[in-house]
Motif scaffolding. Structure first.
Motif, PDB file in Angstrom:
ATOM      1  N   LEU A  12       0.828  -1.204   0.000  1.00 43.88           N
ATOM      2  CA  LEU A  12       0.000   0.000   0.000  1.00 43.88           C
ATOM      3  C   LEU A  12       0.866   1.259   0.000  1.00 43.88           C
ATOM      4  CD1 LEU A  12      -2.801  -0.956   2.556  1.00 43.88           C
ATOM      5  CD2 LEU A  12      -3.121  -0.528   0.112  1.00 43.88           C
ATOM      6  N   ALA A  13       1.943   1.235   0.775  1.00 43.27           N
ATOM      7  CA  ALA A  13       2.843   2.396   0.825  1.00 43.27           C
ATOM      8  C   ALA A  13       3.580   2.566  -0.499  1.00 43.27           C
ATOM      9  CB  ALA A  13       3.838   2.232   1.976  1.00 43.27           C
ATOM     10  N   TYR A 305       2.580   5.651   8.976  1.00 45.04           N
ATOM     11  CA  TYR A 305       1.256   6.250   9.124  1.00 45.04           C
ATOM     12  C   TYR A 305       0.147   5.277   8.735  1.00 45.04           C
ATOM     13  CZ  TYR A 305       3.409  10.674  10.223  1.00 45.04           C
ATOM     14  OH  TYR A 305       4.133  11.659  10.847  1.00 45.04           O
ATOM     15  N   LEU A 306       0.396   4.423   7.764  1.00 44.04           N
ATOM     16  CA  LEU A 306      -0.597   3.401   7.417  1.00 44.04           C
ATOM     17  C   LEU A 306      -0.808   2.421   8.563  1.00 44.04           C
ATOM     18  CD1 LEU A 306       0.456   2.649   3.733  1.00 44.04           C
ATOM     19  CD2 LEU A 306      -1.714   3.655   4.453  1.00 44.04           C
ATOM     20  N   GLU A 307       0.273   2.115   9.280  1.00 47.54           N
ATOM     21  CA  GLU A 307       0.190   1.146  10.368  1.00 47.54           C
ATOM     22  C   GLU A 307      -0.510   1.710  11.602  1.00 47.54           C
ATOM     23  OE1 GLU A 307       4.302   0.215  10.804  1.00 47.54           O
ATOM     24  OE2 GLU A 307       4.231  -1.494   9.431  1.00 47.54           O
ATOM     25  N   LYS A 308      -0.295   2.982  11.900  1.00 50.40           N
ATOM     26  CA  LYS A 308      -0.766   3.500  13.186  1.00 50.40           C
ATOM     27  C   LYS A 308      -2.047   4.329  13.109  1.00 50.40           C
ATOM     28  CE  LYS A 308       1.768   7.904  13.634  1.00 50.40           C
ATOM     29  NZ  LYS A 308       2.789   8.628  14.422  1.00 50.40           N
ATOM     30  N   TYR A 313      -5.094   4.682   6.803  1.00 47.51           N
ATOM     31  CA  TYR A 313      -5.063   3.357   6.182  1.00 47.51           C
ATOM     32  C   TYR A 313      -6.254   3.182   5.242  1.00 47.51           C
ATOM     33  CZ  TYR A 313      -5.499  -1.743   5.850  1.00 47.51           C
ATOM     34  OH  TYR A 313      -5.644  -3.032   5.386  1.00 47.51           O
ATOM     35  N   GLU A 314      -7.454   3.542   5.707  1.00 45.39           N
ATOM     36  CA  GLU A 314      -8.652   3.364   4.883  1.00 45.39           C
ATOM     37  C   GLU A 314      -8.636   4.303   3.675  1.00 45.39           C
ATOM     38  OE1 GLU A 314     -10.651   0.991   5.044  1.00 45.39           O
ATOM     39  OE2 GLU A 314     -10.166   0.175   7.022  1.00 45.39           O
TER      40      GLU A 314
END
Length: 332
Positions: A12-13, A305-308, A313-314
């Motif tokens: 995703l990143a 930032y996607l992880e936390k 993330y959405e």
């Protein structure tokens, strides 16, 4: 249909990055960007290009390598405006640039030939056309790169280029939203400002971008310019007010939105801040066009930032769906 693991944070990143690199072959550095950073695309500059045969081999090898790693095909981007900004020179067709494009047939010919030559090399994205409007009474930094004329004329010529490129299988990227034609400083070296009201921009600068939207342009590139009446704190490429509120919501643009090169001097913030702002603004792709630590920092920040942050993330999944839809249309 492109197969993609939407549970994979690295994927995703990586898909939200377009990265530059050194070299003219599928070397270890480029393989690393693909296998480790899972990059969604690469961008080419003059040092990456030696000959037509070499360029074709580089592009085809890189794209095949991504597919062999189980990744979506790569965006392979280049700035081929003609004139002073043309990465592909002789033996490729050398056009004099937008200021010399006088008729719609000029625009059609440029787009048709450019699309054919890029496609033959394995390139699938052109960071063009420039849709900025430069008034004749302003010593615009863009005067040697814009179509000559008012907003309506820029719209006519620009959308003709967009349609011609995309009919030839090349994604067009209109730039530099929301318009830098009235600026006199170069964002490669400074942070320019354009102190204009939104109502003023809607009458001039935004007109060609609205036309590009209606022409279904594949991508729109954000400028690194500060528009204090729109957002007093953040330049367009880092501004939710401009990238999401204005471009996405008010103007209704649903294609890809990307930054200009984050290595440029107009960006004085650290990469962590830049990526956070980009993700908050739901900007689909960040460009980091030169080899160096900014690439690793951008990717690491995106992963973090996607992880936390569940909201990022959405929204990131939505951005990647747009990216994959564009790849489905132009690359498969």
């Amino acid at each position: 249909m492109i197969q993609f693991n939407f549970q994979s944070i690295p994927d995703l990143a990586g898909q939200r990055l377009i990265l530059g690199f050194d070299g003219q072959t599928l070397n270890a550095e480029l393989k690393h960007l693909i296998t480790e950073y899972r990059t969604g695309g690469i961008i080419l500059f003059r040092p990456n290009i030696d000959s037509a045969d070499q360029l074709r081999r580089l592009c085809m090898d890189a794209r095949k390598y991504a597919l062999d790693q189980g990744l979506p095909d790569l965006f392979v981007a280049v700035d081929q405006e003609g004139g002073q900004v043309a990465r592909l020179r002789n033996p490729f067709t050398e056009f004099p640039g937008n200021p010399h494009m006088r008729t719609l047939e000029d625009a059609r010919q440029f787009a048709r030939i450019t699309a054919s030559e890029l496609s033959d090399m394995g390139i699938n994205m052109n960071m063009a056309p420039v849709m900025d409007v430069a008034p004749p009474d302003v010593d615009s930094i863009m005067k040697d790169r814009v179509f000559t004329g008012d907003a309506d004329r820029v719209s006519q010529l620009g959308t003709t280029v967009i349609q011609g490129l995309q009919e030839g299988g090349i994604m067009a990227v209109a730039k530099h939203f929301p318009g830098i034609g009235r600026t006199v400083k170069d964002s490669h070296f400074f942070l320019p400002e354009l102190d204009a009201e939104l109502s003023d921009l809607k009458q001039t600068d935004l007109v060609p971008f609205d036309a590009a939207k209606k022409a279904q342009v594949s991508g729109i590139m954000l400028s690194h310019i500060l528009y204090p009446r729109l957002d007093p704190h953040w330049q367009a490429s880092l501004s939710k007010r401009i990238a999401y509120d204005l471009l996405r919501t008010d103007m209704g643009y649903q294609g890809l939105v990307m930054t200009d090169d984050l290595d440029m001097k107009a960006i004085s913030h650290d990469m962590d801040t830049c990526i956070y702002r980009i993700m908050t603004a739901q900007i689909d792709m960040a460009l980091v066009c030169h080899a160096g630590p900014n690439i690793a920092e951008a990717r690491d920040a995106a992963m973090r930032y996607l992880e936390k942050d569940r909201e990022l993330y959405e929204s990131g999944r939505i951005c990647v769906r747009r990216i994959l839809a564009a790849k489905e249309t132009f690359l498969v």
